[in-house]
Write a protein that holds these residues in place. Sequence first.
Motif, mmCIF file in Angstrom:
data_model
loop_
_atom_site.group_PDB
_atom_site.id
_atom_site.type_symbol
_atom_site.label_atom_id
_atom_site.label_comp_id
_atom_site.label_asym_id
_atom_site.label_seq_id
_atom_site.Cartn_x
_atom_site.Cartn_y
_atom_site.Cartn_z
ATOM 1 N N SER A 63 0.819 -1.211 0.000
ATOM 2 C CA SER A 63 0.000 0.000 0.000
ATOM 3 C C SER A 63 0.853 1.262 0.000
ATOM 4 O O SER A 63 0.374 2.340 -0.295
ATOM 5 C CB SER A 63 -0.910 0.006 1.234
ATOM 6 N N GLY A 64 2.114 1.126 0.347
ATOM 7 C CA GLY A 64 2.993 2.300 0.463
ATOM 8 C C GLY A 64 3.118 2.783 1.895
ATOM 9 O O GLY A 64 3.978 3.623 2.209
ATOM 10 N N VAL A 96 15.905 7.129 2.773
ATOM 11 C CA VAL A 96 15.815 6.192 1.654
ATOM 12 C C VAL A 96 15.889 4.750 2.160
ATOM 13 O O VAL A 96 15.095 3.885 1.771
ATOM 14 C CB VAL A 96 16.919 6.474 0.606
ATOM 15 N N GLY A 97 16.852 4.464 3.021
ATOM 16 C CA GLY A 97 17.007 3.105 3.547
ATOM 17 C C GLY A 97 15.794 2.669 4.338
ATOM 18 O O GLY A 97 15.343 1.520 4.226
ATOM 19 N N GLY A 98 15.236 3.554 5.136
ATOM 20 C CA GLY A 98 14.039 3.225 5.921
ATOM 21 C C GLY A 98 12.842 2.958 5.021
ATOM 22 O O GLY A 98 12.031 2.065 5.291
ATOM 23 N N ALA A 99 12.724 3.724 3.928
ATOM 24 C CA ALA A 99 11.603 3.526 3.007
ATOM 25 C C ALA A 99 11.700 2.156 2.327
ATOM 26 O O ALA A 99 10.708 1.429 2.223
ATOM 27 C CB ALA A 99 11.565 4.631 1.954
ATOM 28 N N VAL A 100 12.911 1.771 1.879
ATOM 29 C CA VAL A 100 13.101 0.477 1.236
ATOM 30 C C VAL A 100 12.824 -0.647 2.225
ATOM 31 O O VAL A 100 12.124 -1.621 1.917
ATOM 32 C CB VAL A 100 14.526 0.369 0.640
ATOM 33 N N LEU A 101 13.377 -0.529 3.446
ATOM 34 C CA LEU A 101 13.188 -1.561 4.454
ATOM 35 C C LEU A 101 11.716 -1.665 4.879
ATOM 36 O O LEU A 101 11.172 -2.763 4.999
ATOM 37 C CB LEU A 101 14.067 -1.264 5.676
ATOM 38 N N GLY A 102 11.038 -0.537 5.022
ATOM 39 C CA GLY A 102 9.625 -0.540 5.413
ATOM 40 C C GLY A 102 8.751 -1.165 4.330
ATOM 41 O O GLY A 102 7.822 -1.926 4.628
ATOM 42 N N ASN A 103 9.033 -0.894 3.075
ATOM 43 C CA ASN A 103 8.274 -1.479 1.975
ATOM 44 C C ASN A 103 8.486 -2.998 1.917
ATOM 45 O O ASN A 103 7.550 -3.766 1.699
ATOM 46 C CB ASN A 103 8.678 -0.826 0.650
ATOM 47 N N HIS A 104 9.741 -3.434 2.147
ATOM 48 C CA HIS A 104 10.058 -4.859 2.142
ATOM 49 C C HIS A 104 9.328 -5.588 3.276
ATOM 50 O O HIS A 104 8.778 -6.677 3.070
ATOM 51 C CB HIS A 104 11.570 -5.054 2.262
ATOM 52 N N ILE A 105 9.331 -4.988 4.433
ATOM 53 C CA ILE A 105 8.660 -5.617 5.584
ATOM 54 C C ILE A 105 7.153 -5.716 5.332
ATOM 55 O O ILE A 105 6.541 -6.748 5.599
ATOM 56 C CB ILE A 105 8.961 -4.835 6.880
ATOM 57 N N GLU A 106 6.566 -4.658 4.768
ATOM 58 C CA GLU A 106 5.130 -4.708 4.477
ATOM 59 C C GLU A 106 4.841 -5.787 3.421
ATOM 60 O O GLU A 106 3.874 -6.541 3.556
ATOM 61 C CB GLU A 106 4.624 -3.361 3.960
ATOM 62 N N ARG A 111 0.285 -11.576 0.979
ATOM 63 C CA ARG A 111 0.277 -12.873 0.288
ATOM 64 C C ARG A 111 0.583 -12.671 -1.189
ATOM 65 O O ARG A 111 0.012 -11.803 -1.843
ATOM 66 C CB ARG A 111 -1.090 -13.529 0.426
ATOM 67 N N HIS A 112 1.477 -13.500 -1.700
ATOM 68 C CA HIS A 112 1.742 -13.511 -3.135
ATOM 69 C C HIS A 112 0.602 -14.274 -3.781
ATOM 70 O O HIS A 112 0.153 -15.300 -3.285
ATOM 71 C CB HIS A 112 3.076 -14.205 -3.445
ATOM 72 N N GLY A 113 0.142 -13.795 -4.905
ATOM 73 C CA GLY A 113 -0.980 -14.449 -5.557
ATOM 74 C C GLY A 113 -0.586 -15.073 -6.885
ATOM 75 O O GLY A 113 0.516 -14.884 -7.383
ATOM 76 N N THR A 114 -1.483 -15.829 -7.407
ATOM 77 C CA THR A 114 -1.304 -16.388 -8.746
ATOM 78 C C THR A 114 -2.557 -16.053 -9.548
ATOM 79 O O THR A 114 -3.636 -15.846 -8.987
ATOM 80 C CB THR A 114 -1.129 -17.919 -8.725
ATOM 81 N N GLU A 115 -2.378 -15.988 -10.847
ATOM 82 C CA GLU A 115 -3.519 -15.777 -11.720
ATOM 83 C C GLU A 115 -3.300 -16.573 -13.005
ATOM 84 O O GLU A 115 -2.172 -16.875 -13.373
ATOM 85 C CB GLU A 115 -3.746 -14.299 -12.016
ATOM 86 N N THR A 116 -4.393 -16.913 -13.638
ATOM 87 C CA THR A 116 -4.330 -17.658 -14.887
ATOM 88 C C THR A 116 -4.444 -16.673 -16.040
ATOM 89 O O THR A 116 -5.390 -15.890 -16.101
ATOM 90 C CB THR A 116 -5.469 -18.689 -14.968
#
Length: 170
Positions: A63-64, A96-106, A111-116
């Motif tokens: 979500s950002g 910058v580092g906090g933004a990258v780390l925060g996005n990674h943690i979120e 859940r990773h999804g799949t689609e056909t």
Amino acid sequence: MSRRIQTSLATILLGSLALGTAGLAHAGNDRARVIRSVPVVQQVAVPQQVCQDHVVSRPARTSGAGALIGGLAGGAIGNTVGDGSGRAIATAVGLVGGAVLGNHIEGRHQRHGTETVTRCHTQTRYETRTVGYDVTYRYRGRHHTTRMDHDPGRFVRIGGGHGHWEKGWR
């Protein structure tokens, strides 16, 4: 001219006319025996659409909010380090580092999804098709050959008495 001669001439004239008309009508109904009918075949390209379903993984969408919170926290921590121009650089690096780390943690908690997904392409295949018939027939003692769009059967009808076929008779 006597009446009898006139009547005789009229009868002869009408009889000749009737015979000529009958001859023309008969000429359109001449039949010729088919000696040979050979199918003409060709390879014809037939395009067809081929579709396949593929399962693809879709990365988690963030979500950002994690980047925003991480950026604020990293900037605040960087601001506490050093003084002067070093403090500004540390704040920028922390942001910058906090933004990258925060996005990674979120993203890690999403859940990773799949689609056909259906993918299609055109594939050309070839098939043998009959495109006509080479027909040899005998008419008035001579052999003639023509190409017809259908198998004429045992006889062809000759139009006008000139050796031209009109359509097949079975």
